[in-house]
Design an enzyme around this catalytic site. Structure first.
Site, PDB file in Angstrom:
ATOM      1  N   ASP A 275      -2.841   6.960   5.207  1.00 36.41           N
ATOM      2  CA  ASP A 275      -3.028   5.642   4.612  1.00 36.41           C
ATOM      3  C   ASP A 275      -4.448   5.604   4.040  1.00 36.41           C
ATOM      4  O   ASP A 275      -5.240   6.544   4.215  1.00 36.41           O
ATOM      5  CB  ASP A 275      -2.761   4.521   5.626  1.00 36.41           C
ATOM      6  CG  ASP A 275      -2.418   3.205   4.922  1.00 36.41           C
ATOM      7  OD1 ASP A 275      -2.672   3.084   3.701  1.00 36.41           O
ATOM      8  OD2 ASP A 275      -1.892   2.288   5.575  1.00 36.41           O
TER       9      ASP A 275
HETATM   10  C1  BGC Z   1      -1.755  -0.016   3.041  1.00 33.38           C
HETATM   11  C2  BGC Z   1      -0.610   0.827   2.561  1.00 33.38           C
HETATM   12  C3  BGC Z   1      -0.674   0.970   1.072  1.00 33.38           C
HETATM   13  C4  BGC Z   1      -2.005   1.592   0.705  1.00 33.38           C
HETATM   14  C5  BGC Z   1      -2.168   1.858  -0.773  1.00 33.38           C
HETATM   15  C6  BGC Z   1      -3.093   0.458   2.506  1.00 33.38           C
HETATM   16  O1  BGC Z   1      -4.099  -0.442   2.778  1.00 33.38           O
HETATM   17  O2  BGC Z   1      -1.761  -0.027   4.448  1.00 33.38           O
HETATM   18  O3  BGC Z   1       0.609   0.265   2.965  1.00 33.38           O
HETATM   19  O4  BGC Z   1       0.399   1.726   0.595  1.00 33.38           O
HETATM   20  O5  BGC Z   1      -3.025   0.708   1.130  1.00 33.38           O
HETATM   21  O6  BGC Z   1      -2.321   0.700  -1.501  1.00 33.38           O
END
Ligand code: BGC
Length: 743
Positions: A275
């Site tokens: 993530d």
């Molecule tokens: C979130 C993810 C997301 C990623 C990219 C993160 O902060 O937890 O779910 O896909 O950002 O935007």
């Protein structure tokens, strides 16, 4: 003769081409890998967020130092970056362009929690397909969806992004989304799915986002992991690790989960992305000393791609030289990323056709699917008969409330690209569709959900006196749910409760429509309204869907995908809990009933709260419609069945009301005695059944006994023989049970 020779030659050639095509993906991966330098390999593992075109980033692409980008979706900018990667780098490896397309790209569908309320995986798959068609036209070939996090706590803002509290429902919805995004056949409209967040992220302590979790391996395997496994089996190309540490180990550094379970046990061949900065955040967790150490931990745990930690690009070479990571592991990570790029056809078609981008958006088909999804996702929670409105009797309606005309907020969280200018709000739809039948007065009362405004309320009350029915659109702005938007108080914000009370005091019927990113506590609303239609955040076409439901041109069929608590202090509250040794029995004394200074009474010694009933406001799987359904007793095809058998379970469903409607018929099972305690009920199937007034149908489920397998005391997945109860019911708290024994 000549003809024969030609056809033989053609057959030989096609066979050769198809053999080549069959082998080609792995061969192409290998031959490309052979040509790559170490830096180029590490570059493939690097994902960057970009906004607009800048030469530095393009320079990195020219040097082969970026494998993927996120956040940019301007086709012109994307084509320029892609050109840097494809035409101006040594090996011409295309970028995989990603984005959070969570419940729509341009045409916004209901939030995933709303989609789960449809209990209609086919419709959800169709919606995901439409999202993919719209997004891929803009070059997005990888979405960070579906979010499979089981969520039992509505304080957690991200409950909006998933399918709720139930493993089976979550699995059906997740698989539908994977199939929809990726398409039945892979072509240029295929968008790789990314199942996330691996794992248990939704169990954040206190419902506070990013918080630690403490889920045991058994509960992981029985509750949290099955949707991931099913989506991997359905072909999900990628997976994202989660931010949380579970039982002390951050998911992004958890080799047991990624290497052993995901790859080893399930045979996952796609790639794993971290993530956002979740590699470097292992430093904050106190699990890694620095970014290099974090990279080592994540990489060795099996995370292939680094999203925004700059850890791999900065340290992987050094880690290799120090013998802390292996060349073989780097090659494998690169292979899994290249494989997805080849599979998506990015090498053949890296560019966006800029002339065709706009025409992919907001098609009639997309808007109709969004409307239908919003219809099916609405749950009728209460109704004293006021709904549907009778157009022959209702002459004037008051449309009021902060969500009546909130084109941005009804789209919900994760709306990057959906344009509010395309939103049809309830106010607009009621005027358009029913403006000739009824007089519409609009007086919002509150302009946004958190507002305190006595004057506004007074105006709404004044207007209500001129109306036959009050249609009050309440709820949460989009910003009150979603990532990092958790709450401790899950009642309606601002002056909404006060306003509802004032409207109710006019004596006019109050129809409440609630749009929210989570289940809210609704005790007050239940007491001060005549009907509640719960729409979650319904998306672009929420307005027409809600208007048609209110005026009876559509019938509600949604069911709650989560338990609605009576009080926030009850959470986590979910239907499929284990049984305590002292289950509440409904005879408990409440706080106000306890005599002053009395000794302990025997009535109270069960698992309950003194100041709140133990039952929820609305159970999981619950929802009314404009007719009544009667369930006959559940019957089983056999009293005994083998562990490999299939058991027929049936019940008669009758439409005992006056309208045709669709009922989501649910199958629940309880394993009475296990080597570990088992849930009081578990959903094992559902069907949407449409019946005309007076019609009955025998609804039959084929229960595969292997679906009753679970990880018991010895942590091996199996069916434990013994006695079971089974219900066919309209929700998780009703039904007449039958019994069977697994031998
Ligand atoms: C979130 C993810 C997301 C990623 C990219 C993160 O902060 O937890 O779910 O896909 O950002 O935007």
């Amino acid at each position: 003769m000549v003809r024969n020779l030609i056809s033989i030659a053609v057959v030989a050639l096609t066979t050769a081409i198809s053999v080549f095509a069959q082998q080609t993906e792995e061969q192409r991966v290998e031959s490309l890998l052979q040509q790559m330098t170490l830096q180029e390999k590490i570059g493939q593992l690097n994902q960057l967020s970009v906004g607009g075109f800048d030469q530095n980033t393009a320079g990195m692409m020219r040097s082969g130092l970026v494998g993927s980008i996120l956040n940019e979706c301007n086709p012109k900018v994307l084509n320029r970056y892609q050109k840097a990667a494809v035409e101006e780098s040594r090996l011409g490896i295309p970028l995989i362009i990603s984005r959070d397309v969570i419940h729509g790209f341009k045409t916004m569908f209901p939030i995933p929690l709303g989609l789960a309320a449809t209990f209609d995986p086919e419709l959800v798959q169709q919606g995901a397909r439409i999202s993919a068609v719209e997004a891929t036209a803009s070059g997005i070939r990888w979405t960070f969806s579906p979010m499979l996090d089981i969520a039992r706590d509505p304080r957690w803002g991200r409950i909006a992004e998933g399918s709720g509290e139930d493993t089976y429902l979550d699995t059906q919805m997740g698989v539908a989304m994977v199939k929809g995004y990726q398409g039945e056949v892979i072509d240029q409209t295929s968008m790789a799915a990314c199942v996330k967040h691996f794992v248990a992220y939704g169990a954040a302590e206190g419902g506070r986002d990013y918080n630690s979790t403490g889920v045991s391996e058994r509960t992981l395997r029985n509750v949290y992991l099955p949707p991931f496994e099913a989506c991997v089996k359905a072909g999900a190309m990628t997976l994202m690790t989660s931010f949380n540490d579970n039982d002390g180990i951050p998911s992004t550094g958890n080799g047991f989960l990624v290497n052993d379970v995901l790859r080893g046990e399930w045979g996952f061949e796609g790639f794993v992305v971290s993530d956002w900065a979740s590699i470097s955040e292992m430093i904050n967790h106190g699990y890694a000393e620095n970014n290099k150490h974090a990279g080592e931990l994540a990489f060795n745990a099996g995370v292939d791609m680094d999203m925004m930690s700059y850890s791999y690009i900065s340290h992987l070479e050094e880690l290799l030289n120090e013998g802390k990571v292996s060349m073989e592991a780097i090659d494998n990570a690169v292979r899994s990323i290249l494989r997805v790029k080849f599979r998506l056809g990015l090498f053949e078609n890296p560019y966006i056709d800029e002339d065709k981008v706009e025409s992919a958006f907001y098609s009639a088909e997309a808007l109709e699917a969004a409307r239908k999804s919003a219809v099916e996702s609405a749950v009728l929670l209460t109704n004293n008969g006021v709904l549907p409105l009778d157009k022959s009797k209702v002459k004037t309606v008051l449309v009021t409330g902060p969500m009546a005309d909130a084109p941005h907020d009804q789209l919900g969280t994760w709306t990057f690209d959906g344009d509010p200018a395309h939103t049809v709000t309830p106010l607009k739809a009621i005027k358009q569709l029913y403006g000739n039948d009824v007089k519409v007065i609009y007086e919002p009362g509150l302009t946004y959900s958190r507002e305190f405004n006595d004057d506004g309320i007074a105006k709404a009350v004044k207007a209500a006196k001129k109306a036959d029915v009050i249609l009050a659109f309440m709820g949460e702005e989009a910003i009150l749910s979603g990532e990092a938007h958790s709450l401790v108080d899950i009642t309606l914000k601002g002056d909404q409760r006060k306003m509802i009370e004032a409207l109710h005091a006019t004596g006019k019927p109050v129809v409440l429509n609630i749009m929210a990113g989570r289940q809210l506590v609704l005790d007050h609303e239940v007491a001060h309204s005549d009907a509640i239609l719960y729409s979650f955040h319904p998306g672009t076409m929420g307005g027409p869907a809600i208007a048609q439901l209110i005026f009876g041109d559509e019938t509600p069929s949604g069911k709650t995908p989560v338990t609605f608590p009576k009080h926030v202090g009850q959470v986590p509250l979910y239907y499929n809990h284990n049984m305590t040794g002292r289950p509440a029995n409904g005879r408990e004394e409440m706080l106000h009933e306890i005599p002053l200074r009395a000794g302990q009474t025997s009535l109270g010694m069960t698992s309950y709260w003194l100041d709140c009933p133990f039952a929820p406001e609305f159970p999981f799987g619950y929802g009314l419609t404009y007719t009544t359904f009667e369930y006959g007793a559940t019957a089983v095809g056999a009293a005994e069945v083998g562990t490999d058998g299939v058991l027929k379970v049936k019940a008669t469903l009758k439409n005992t009301g006056k309208k045709e409607a669709t009922e989501v018929v649910q199958l629940y099972v309880r394993d009475l005695v296990g080597s570990v305690t088992r849930p009081v009920r578990e959903l094992k199937g559902f069907q949407r059944v449409t019946l005309a007034p007076g019609e009955s149908r025998e609804v039959v489920f084929e229960l595969d006994i292997q679906d009753l397998a679970f990880y018991g005391k010895d942590m091996v997945k199996k069916v434990e023989p013994g006695k079971f109860q089974v219900w066919i019911a309209g929700d998780s708290a009703s039904g007449v049970l039958a019994e069977f024994e697994v031998k």
